[in-house]
Design a protein around this motif. Structure first.
Motif, PDB file in Angstrom:
ATOM      1  N   ALA A 278      -1.347  21.664   6.582  1.00 50.34           N
ATOM      2  CA  ALA A 278       0.081  21.515   7.067  1.00 50.34           C
ATOM      3  C   ALA A 278      -0.313  20.804   8.614  1.00 50.34           C
ATOM      4  N   VAL A 279       0.779  19.945   8.857  1.00 47.78           N
ATOM      5  CA  VAL A 279       0.650  19.016   9.989  1.00 47.78           C
ATOM      6  C   VAL A 279       0.893  20.018  11.221  1.00 47.78           C
ATOM      7  N   SER A 280       1.526  21.060  10.936  1.00 46.37           N
ATOM      8  CA  SER A 280       2.104  21.974  11.991  1.00 46.37           C
ATOM      9  C   SER A 280       1.110  22.901  12.336  1.00 46.37           C
ATOM     10  N   VAL A 281       0.108  22.972  11.736  1.00 47.78           N
ATOM     11  CA  VAL A 281      -1.151  23.907  11.921  1.00 47.78           C
ATOM     12  C   VAL A 281      -2.303  23.411  12.637  1.00 47.78           C
ATOM     13  N   ALA A 282      -2.997  23.620  13.475  1.00 47.43           N
ATOM     14  CA  ALA A 282      -3.864  23.369  14.369  1.00 47.43           C
ATOM     15  C   ALA A 282      -5.238  23.170  13.259  1.00 47.43           C
ATOM     16  N   ALA A 283      -5.990  21.974  13.735  1.00 47.93           N
ATOM     17  CA  ALA A 283      -7.049  21.377  12.965  1.00 47.93           C
ATOM     18  C   ALA A 283      -8.017  22.594  12.506  1.00 47.93           C
ATOM     19  N   ASP A 284      -8.219  23.337  13.536  1.00 50.53           N
ATOM     20  CA  ASP A 284      -9.527  24.332  13.259  1.00 50.53           C
ATOM     21  C   ASP A 284      -8.777  25.571  12.412  1.00 50.53           C
ATOM     22  N   GLN A 285      -7.678  25.664  12.325  1.00 49.42           N
ATOM     23  CA  GLN A 285      -7.077  26.493  11.309  1.00 49.42           C
ATOM     24  C   GLN A 285      -6.996  26.161   9.987  1.00 49.42           C
ATOM     25  N   ASN A 286      -6.827  24.900   9.615  1.00 48.24           N
ATOM     26  CA  ASN A 286      -6.849  24.129   8.606  1.00 48.24           C
ATOM     27  C   ASN A 286      -8.321  24.365   8.099  1.00 48.24           C
ATOM     28  N   VAL A 287      -9.145  24.053   8.959  1.00 52.70           N
ATOM     29  CA  VAL A 287     -10.741  24.051   8.520  1.00 52.70           C
ATOM     30  C   VAL A 287     -10.966  25.670   8.063  1.00 52.70           C
TER      31      VAL A 287
ATOM     32  N   GLY B 194       0.791  -1.323  -0.147  1.00 53.21           N
ATOM     33  CA  GLY B 194       0.244   0.028  -0.088  1.00 53.21           C
ATOM     34  C   GLY B 194       0.865   1.093  -0.104  1.00 53.21           C
ATOM     35  N   PHE B 195       0.037   2.231  -0.522  1.00 53.72           N
ATOM     36  CA  PHE B 195       0.836   3.568  -0.367  1.00 53.72           C
ATOM     37  C   PHE B 195      -0.040   4.807   0.150  1.00 53.72           C
ATOM     38  N   ALA B 196       0.667   5.873   0.487  1.00 60.34           N
ATOM     39  CA  ALA B 196      -0.110   6.798   1.191  1.00 60.34           C
ATOM     40  C   ALA B 196       0.422   8.258   0.800  1.00 60.34           C
ATOM     41  N   SER B 197      -0.544   9.449   0.625  1.00 60.09           N
ATOM     42  CA  SER B 197      -0.031  10.727   0.347  1.00 60.09           C
ATOM     43  C   SER B 197       0.917  11.064   1.325  1.00 60.09           C
ATOM     44  N   LYS B 198       1.771  12.153   1.046  1.00 59.06           N
ATOM     45  CA  LYS B 198       2.636  12.731   2.192  1.00 59.06           C
ATOM     46  C   LYS B 198       1.915  13.929   2.811  1.00 59.06           C
ATOM     47  N   SER B 199       0.941  14.055   2.159  1.00 60.62           N
ATOM     48  CA  SER B 199       0.278  15.436   2.847  1.00 60.62           C
ATOM     49  C   SER B 199      -1.265  14.930   3.045  1.00 60.62           C
ATOM     50  N   MET B 200      -1.754  15.816   3.936  1.00 59.79           N
ATOM     51  CA  MET B 200      -3.305  15.506   4.371  1.00 59.79           C
ATOM     52  C   MET B 200      -4.314  16.965   3.644  1.00 59.79           C
ATOM     53  N   TYR B 201      -5.329  16.589   3.393  1.00 56.46           N
ATOM     54  CA  TYR B 201      -5.832  17.552   2.430  1.00 56.46           C
ATOM     55  C   TYR B 201      -7.534  17.927   2.838  1.00 56.46           C
TER      56      TYR B 201
END
Length: 294
Positions: free
Chosen positions: A228-237, A62-69
């Motif tokens: 970005a993983v370094s950014v809080a989830a609510d900020q990404n939202v 299996g493989f996975a993306s390097k980032s989340m979206y």
């Protein structure tokens, strides 16, 4: 309200122009720019920009993306296992992390030689799935590459095969139905043995004399809001949901299928759908709320 062909054409033209003019954050076609092996790297092989994953009686891969979206569109071109693929599953999906995760699944269920592949889609929202639909395809997906896409915005999740919509999950929060819009998701694919359920409910087992089973990939594309993983989830939202960013997937024309796409979906459901959880009264004596189309 009826939509005239002219109105539909104008909407479709606007959609095409928006794709050209508005630039997504990520769009690439090389595997190693977007993805990385997640397990069994020794079951990977490369032919130029084509990636092959193999399944044998030792392991899948299996493989996975390097980032989340969060929101956008992801596409893989896949050529599925040829010949007797009974018991195998090739999966392409998006998923967030944690027990209350969101997930959008393509699962390609192998079959005995000469029998059609079944494509199962499923949707998890806040950790709850059981929203399976199954269909056969209008082509043999093991003979050539075909595009499989997941489009996700704040109004709908659309599964597409060669740009033909095969399933839509519409935002019905106003009817009390949870919709996935607050968790970043990774993009994944894998090949594995599932002969306890994948082919005819597990009655047909994997024939390992036909191993290795190989699924091939190319045309890796992600055009989405990267989190970005370094950014809080609510900020990404907030950033990925902002109406002033000009994301093409947030344009009004993308809030629903256009007339041509609606007709395509009706054709798929009429001619290729073989199972829909919304009509399975044995599993769901009370119709799930999102299945009420009134």
């Amino acid at each position: 309200m009826a939509i005239s062909p002219a109105s539909s054409s104008i909407k479709f033209l606007f959609y095409c122009l928006s794709i050209v003019v508005l630039v997504g954050l990520v769009n690439a076609s090389r595997f190693d720019e977007l993805f990385q092996p997640s397990w069994a790297q020794d079951h990977f092989s490369y032919e130029g920009e084509q990636l092959n994953l193999k399944l044998d009686n030792f392991s899948g891969a299996g493989f996975a993306s390097k980032s989340m979206y969060m929101f956008g569109k992801t596409t893989l071109q896949i050529k599925l296992i040829e010949g007797d693929s009974a018991g195998t599953v090739t999966a392409f999906y998006m998923s967030s992390n944690g027990p209350n995760h969101n997930e959008f699944d393509f699962e390609f269920l192998g079959n005995t030689t000469g029998e059609p592949y079944l494509v199962q889609t499923n949707i998890y929202v806040n950790g709850v799935g059981n929203r399976e639909q199954r269909l056969n395809l209008w082509f043999d997906p093991s003979k050539d590459f075909h595009s499989y896409s997941i489009l996700w915005n704040q109004r709908q999740v659309v599964f597409l095969v060669d740009e033909t919509p095969i399933r839509v999950f519409t935002n019905k929060e106003n009817q009390g139905v949870a919709f996935p819009k607050d968790q970043a998701m990774g993009v994944y694919s894998s090949i594995w043995n599932a002969d306890d359920w994948a082919t005819q409910g597990g009655r047909v087992k994997t024939d390992w004399t036909h191993a290795p089973f190989v699924a091939s990939y190319k045309g890796f594309e992600i055009d989405a809001c990267e989190c970005a993983v370094s950014v809080a989830a609510d900020q990404n939202v907030r950033r990925c949901s902002a109406s002033d960013k000009g994301y093409w997937w947030d344009q009004p024309v993308m809030s629903e299928l256009n007339q041509h796409q609606s007709h395509q979906l009706m054709w798929v459901r009429a001619n290729h759908l073989v199972y829909d959880y919304c009509t399975d009264s044995s599993r769901f004596p009370v119709l799930p709320r999102e299945c009420d189309h009134r």
